[in-house]
Design an enzyme around this catalytic site. Structure first.
Site, PDB file in Angstrom:
ATOM      1  N   GLU A  25      -1.906   9.101 -33.685  1.00  0.00           N
ATOM      2  CA  GLU A  25      -1.261   8.634 -34.995  1.00  0.00           C
ATOM      3  C   GLU A  25      -0.469   9.596 -35.737  1.00  0.00           C
ATOM      4  OE1 GLU A  25      -4.304   8.297 -34.295  1.00  0.00           O
ATOM      5  OE2 GLU A  25      -4.987   6.139 -34.292  1.00  0.00           O
ATOM      6  N   LYS A 120       3.458  31.339 -27.364  1.00  0.00           N
ATOM      7  CA  LYS A 120       2.544  30.719 -27.215  1.00  0.00           C
ATOM      8  C   LYS A 120       1.223  31.258 -28.056  1.00  0.00           C
ATOM      9  CE  LYS A 120       1.156  30.308 -22.796  1.00  0.00           C
ATOM     10  NZ  LYS A 120       0.692  28.891 -22.369  1.00  0.00           N
ATOM     11  N   SER A 448      15.300  21.064 -10.984  1.00  0.00           N
ATOM     12  CA  SER A 448      15.415  19.664 -11.535  1.00  0.00           C
ATOM     13  C   SER A 448      16.826  19.559 -12.287  1.00  0.00           C
ATOM     14  CB  SER A 448      14.671  19.685 -12.887  1.00  0.00           C
ATOM     15  OG  SER A 448      14.711  20.571 -13.724  1.00  0.00           O
ATOM     16  N   CYS A 658      10.502  31.657 -15.871  1.00  0.00           N
ATOM     17  CA  CYS A 658      11.354  31.505 -17.078  1.00  0.00           C
ATOM     18  C   CYS A 658      10.791  32.241 -18.141  1.00  0.00           C
ATOM     19  CB  CYS A 658      11.633  30.077 -17.251  1.00  0.00           C
ATOM     20  SG  CYS A 658      10.229  29.145 -16.969  1.00  0.00           S
ATOM     21  N   HIS A 709      18.597  26.107 -22.563  1.00  0.00           N
ATOM     22  CA  HIS A 709      17.892  25.687 -23.725  1.00  0.00           C
ATOM     23  C   HIS A 709      18.872  24.988 -24.724  1.00  0.00           C
ATOM     24  CE1 HIS A 709      15.487  28.912 -21.463  1.00  0.00           C
ATOM     25  NE2 HIS A 709      14.541  28.125 -21.781  1.00  0.00           N
TER      26      HIS A 709
END
Ligand code: GLN
Ligand code: ZN
Length: 769
Positions: A25, A120, A448, A658, A709
Site C-alpha cells: 500500500e 547499497k 539489453s 557495472c 543512467h
C-alpha cells in the site's frame, strides 16, 4: 536447558518491520502522491495505518517491545538527514516550501536539482541515500517524526522503542558534499552532531520512551583506531547525559570484532548483537570479554536477512550460553526484518512441504516469541514448537530437493582444470581474431535493449491468459528482429539479441533452473518505492534444458555478424537471490556455475562464438570484513571460470560489471580470465581504464563511453574524446567501444541516437590510428 537463571523474563523484540504494508500500500500511495492523485493527508493516513497495522501484528504475535521510527516514506538514512537537519544546500528551498515534497526532492531529484546519491546498505540489496556533509554543515535537531511515531505506538498501549541510525554509522555512511574536498572526513563532525542526538534523545524521553535503539552496523566493518575512538567518545558523551532514555546500541550484519570491547565499556544500558552466520563469532567474543555485566543483551539469533526457518534448538543453546554472560538477555532477529518478505503463508504456489522450510517476517516474529518463551520458562514450555521445528529441519535436510546425487557427484568431481580455459589468453586472442575478423576498436552493447511498452503488454497478456506462449514468443521474436536490424543499420560490430524475453536477469534463469523457488508475493524493498522479489536457492541446482539458446540462435539467423550469447553469472545469481544456509555459499555457487556451464557449452555448440557472462554483483557481495574477502573472491572467481572454462580457445568470453570503483577487486577481475570485460566508466571519465592499465590488466576491455543512467545523448565528439583518453591507457588492439550498461531502462529515441554516435566515434578514432 534449565531456566532457573532466566527468572527475569526475557523480552521479544525486533529492530524494524517491512514498511510496505500487506499489499504494498505504501508504494501505491507514495507513487500516487507523486502523480498528484492522492493528497499529502491521504498519504499520511495510509502510512499511519500501515504503522499501526504492523504494531498490532507484532504485539498480537507476542512481541513485547515494538520498534518505532523504523517506518520511512523512502529511506531511513534520508530520515536521519532530516532528523539532524543536514539538508543539502540545493534542497533547502524545497524543504522549506514543503517538508514532504522537499523530502522526495532529496530522494529523487527534480527537474532542476539532483537527488542524493544512492548506494547499497552494507552487503544487503537495500539502497540508502548518501548523506552529503562538509565543514560548513550545521546540524539542528528535528525529532518530530520520531516523537510522533512514538506517540502513535504509545497511544495503542504498546511498549515502543524508537530506532535511530546511530551517530557514528550516520557519519561513516556520509560523503563530502559536492564542492567539498574529497579529503574531508565527515567523522570530524562528530562533536557537532552529538548535541543534536542528545536533544533528540531528550525529546524522546520526554515523550515517553524508556529505551531508544541506536543502530551502529558500521561498527561491524573493519574500523581504524581513530574510528573506534570516535565510537567510544560518542557513547561516552551520550551515555553521560542525564535527560535521556536507556540506550540500546544495536549492531548487525557481522561480528563486532574490535568494536565489541569499545561498546562493552560504553556507559549504555544495552547492546544488540548479531549471532547468525559469520556473526556467530560474537558469542565467543562476548565470553572472551568476560561477558557484558550490567548490560541488557539483545540477542539476534533469528536471521533477519534470509528466509529459512530458524533452528530453534540451536538458537536456544546460544541463548542459554548468553544468559550467563549478561544481566538480561532478550531475543530478536539479527537485523531489521526490512530485508525479508512479509509472510510465507501468502505463497500458494509453493509446495506446502517446502513452504514449511521458509520463514518470512511474520514467521520470524513467531520464532522470536517462541524462543523468548523457551528462554523464560524453559524448553518444556515450547516442547510442541521444538518438535515441529525439528521435523521441519529434518524434512529439509533429507529432502531429495536439497540432495540431488547427480548434482553432488558432478560438483565433487570438479577439477582445477575444469575451471581453466585450455589455452592462455595470448593464444586464444589470436584464434578469436582469426575467427571473428573484427576491426580495431570493435563496437558492441551490454545486452539489453529498451523494454518497450509492447513487451510489457505482451508479458501482462501472457500472465492474464490473453495470449498463449506461442503468441508471446512471436512478439519476442518480432522485437529481436527489430533490435538486430537496428544494430546492423547502426553499424555495430558485435550484436546482441536484446534480452526481450527477460523481465529480470536473475529471475529469468531462476525460473528455468531446478532447485530454485520463485515467490508470488515475496517483495522486498530495494530502494524507495522499488521492490524486488528475489528467487530462493532452495535445493541442488541443475539445468533441465537450454535456457537462452533458441533466442540467440534466432537472432543469429537474422544476421551475418556475430551475436553475443548473454547469461547472468553465478555470483550475481547468488547475490540477488535468497541463498541456502545449509551449505557453504561456495558449494551453491559451484552448482549454479555447472548449470550455467552447460548453457555456455550449448550456446557454443549451436554456433555462438561470443558469449557474455554478466557479473555486476561481484563487487557488491564482497564481505564486510577484509579478512573474509580472499575466501569469497576465491570461490567467486572459481565459479565464473567454471562457467566459462569449457569453451574452445576461439570462443570469446565477455563479462560485464557495472561499477566505477573497482580498485579492491581488480585482481579478482583479472582472475576471471575473461577475454573481454565491459565496465562502467563514462561518469568517471575513464578512470577505470587507467586503473586497469595500472594493474597491468592483460586482456581486452570496454570502459563505457555512453552513460546509460541518463537520457542524455553523448555527442560523437564526446564519445571520441573518451575513446582517445581510453587509448592512453589501453592499446587499440585491446580496446572495445560500448555503453556503460544495458539499455533496458532507456527509451528507443535516445538509444538510437547514442549508439549511432558511438559507432561514428569509433570510426573517427579508428581513422586516426
Ligand atoms: N546484460 C545485462 C543488460 O544488458 C546486464 C545488466 C547489468 O549489468 N546489471 O541489461
Ligand atoms: Zn551493468
Amino acid at each position: 536447558m534449565t531456566s532457573r537463571t532466566a527468572a527475569a523474563a526475557a523480552r521479544a523484540t525486533v529492530y524494524g518491520y517491512p514498511r510496505q504494508g500487506p499489499d504494498r500500500e505504501l508504494k501505491k500511495a507514495v507513487e500516487s502522491y507523486w502523480k498528484g492523485r492522492v493528497t499529502a493527508a491521504e498519504l499520511q493516513a495510509t502510512a499511519a495505518q500501515i504503522r499501526a497495522g504492523n504494531w498490532r501484528l507484532l504485539a498480537g504475535a507476542g512481541i513485547d517491545e515494538v520498534p518505532t521510527g523504523d517506518f520511512s516514506y523512502y529511506d531511513h538514512v534520508l530520515d536521519t538527514n532530516v532528523m539532524v537537519g543536514a539538508i543539502p544546500a540545493r534542497h533547502r528551498d524545497a524543504v522549506e516550501a514543503s517538508a514532504l515534497d522537499g523530502y522526495f526532492a532529496m530522494a529523487r531529484g527534480t527537474q532542476d536539482v539532483a537527488p542524493l546519491e544512492m548506494t547499497k546498505w552494507f552487503d544487503t540489496n537495500y539502497h540508502y541515500l548518501v548523506p552529503e556533509l562538509g565543514p560548513d554543515t550545521v546540524f539542528a535537531a528535528d525529532s518530530a517524526k520520531q516523537v510522533a511515531e512514538l506517540g502513535e505506538a504509545l497511544a495503542l498501549g504498546l511498549a515502543p522503542r524508537p530506532a535511530l541510525v546511530g551517530p557514528v554509522t550516520y557519519l561513516l555512511l556520509a560523503k563530502p558534499a559536492p564542492g567539498v574536498s574529497a579529503a574531508f572526513d565527515p567523522l570530524t563532525l562528530l562533536d557537532r552532531l552529538l548535541p543534536v542526538y542528545a536533544e533528540v534523545l531528550a525529546d524522546l524521553r520526554a515523550a515517553g520512551a524508556a529505551w531508544v535503539q541506536l543502530d551502529e552496523p558500521a561498527l561491524v566493518q573493519d574500523r581504524t583506531p581513530a574510528e573506534l575512538n570516535a565510537a567510544a567518545r560518542a557513547y561516552r558523551d551520550l551515555g553521560a547525559r542525564t535527560d535521556r532514555p536507556k540506550l540500546l546500541v544495536a549492531s548487525y550484519f557481522d561480528r563486532l570484532g574490535d568494536a565489541l570491547p569499545v561498546l562493552a565499556k560504553a556507559p549504555v544500558e544495552g547492546l544488540g548483537l548479531d549471532f547468525t552466520g559469520a556473526a556467530a563469532a560474537n558469542l565467543d567474543a562476548v565470553a572472551a570479554a568476560g561477558g557484558l555485566s550490567g548490560k541488557r543483551l539483545v540477542a539476534g539469533v533469528v536471521d533477519g536477512r534470509n528466509i529459512w526457518a530458524n533452528d530453534l534448538g540451536k538458537s536456544l543453546g546460544a541463548l542459554g550460553t548468553l544468559l550467563g554472560l549478561a544481566d538480561r538477555v532478550d531475543v530478536a532477529a539479527s537485523c531489521s526484518l526490512l530485508h525479508v518478505p512479509l509472510d510465507s503463508a501468502a505463497e500458494r504456489d509453493i509446495d506446502p512441504q517446502i513452504l514449511r522450510w521458509l520463514a518470512f517476517a511474520r514467521q520470524k516474529t513467531g520464532e522470536i516469541v517462541t524462543l523468548t518463551k523457551g528462554l523464560t520458562r524453559g524448553t518444556g514450555a515450547i516442547a510442541a514448537e521444538l518438535a515441529a521445528n525439528r521435523a521441519v529441519l529434518a524434512s529439509r535436510a533429507h529432502s531429495p530437493i536439497t540432495h540431488d546425487p547427480a548434482v553432488r557427484a558432478r560438483a565433487a568431481a570438479v577439477t582445477e582444470a575444469d575451471a581453466r580455459r585450455s589455452q592462455p589468453y595470448a593464444e586464444r586472442s589470436a584464434a578469436q581474431r582469426a575467427l571473428l575478423g573484427l576491426p580495431l576498436l570493435p563496437t558492441t552493447t551490454i545486452g539489453s535493449f529498451p523494454q518497450t511498452a509492447e513487451l510489457r503488454t505482451a508479458r501482462a497478456d501472457l500472465r492474464a491468459g490473453r495470449i498463449d506462449t506461442a503468441g508471446y514468443e512471436e512478439r519476442v521474436k518480432a522485437e529481436i528482429c527489430e533490435v538486430i536490424s537496428f544494430q546492423e543499420e547502426a553499424g555495430l560490430d558485435v550484436l546482441v539479441h536484446g534480452e526481450a524475453e527477460r523481465s529480470d536477469m536473475v529471475q529469468y534463469f531462476a525460473e528455468q533452473l531446478t532447485g530454485y523457488l520463485a515467490t508470488r508475493h515475496g517483495w522486498v524493498q530495494s530502494y524507495g518505492t522499488r521492490h524486488v522479489r528475489p528467487p530462493i536457492l532452495a535445493g541442488d541446482i541443475s539445468r533441465p534444458e537450454p535456457m537462452t539458446v533458441r533466442w540467440t540462435t534466432y537472432a543469429r539467423s537474422l544476421t551475418s555478424r556475430p551475436v553475443k550469447g548473454m547469461l547472468t553469472g553465478p555470483v550475481t545469481m547468488l547475490a540477488w537471490s535468497f541463498v541456502r544456509d545449509d551449505q557453504p555459499q561456495a558449494d551453491t555457487a559451484r552448482q549454479v556455475a555447472l548449470a550455467l556451464r552447460d548453457e555456455v557449452d550449448d550456446l557454443e555448440a549451436a554456433g555462438t562464438s561470443v558469449i557474455q557472462v554478466d557479473e555486476p554483483a561481484l563487487r557488491e557481495t564482497l564481505p564486510l570484513r577484509a579478512a573474509d574477502r580472499p575466501a569469497y573472491l576465491a570461490w567467486a572467481t572459481e565459479a565464473f571460470r567454471l562457467t566459462t572454462g569449457g569453451v574452445r580457445p576461439d570462443t570469446q568470453i565477455h563479462t560485464h560489471m557495472c561499477y566505477a570503483e573497482f580498485g579492491d577487486v581488480v585482481q579478482a577481475i583479472d582472475d576471471l580470465d575473461a577475454d573481454v570485460i565491459s565496465l562502467e566508466a563514462a561518469r568517471s571519465h575513464m578512470q577505470v581504464a587507467r586503473e586497469l592499465a595500472a594493474h597491468g590488466y592483460p586482456r581486452e576491455a570496454g570502459p563505457g563511453v555512453y552513460d546509460i543512467h541518463s537520457p542524455r545523448v553523448p555527442s560523437v565528439e564526446e564519445a571520441a574524446g573518451l575513446l582517445r583518453t581510453g587509448l592512453k591507457a589501453i592499446p587499440a588492439e585491446r580496446l572495445w567501444v560500448n555503453p556503460d550498461c544495458g539499455l533496458k531502462t532507456r527509451g528507443w529515441p535516445e538509444t538510437r541516437a547514442s549508439l549511432e554516435n558511438l559507432v561514428a566515434a569509433a570510426r573517427t578514432v579508428r581513422a586516426e590510428l
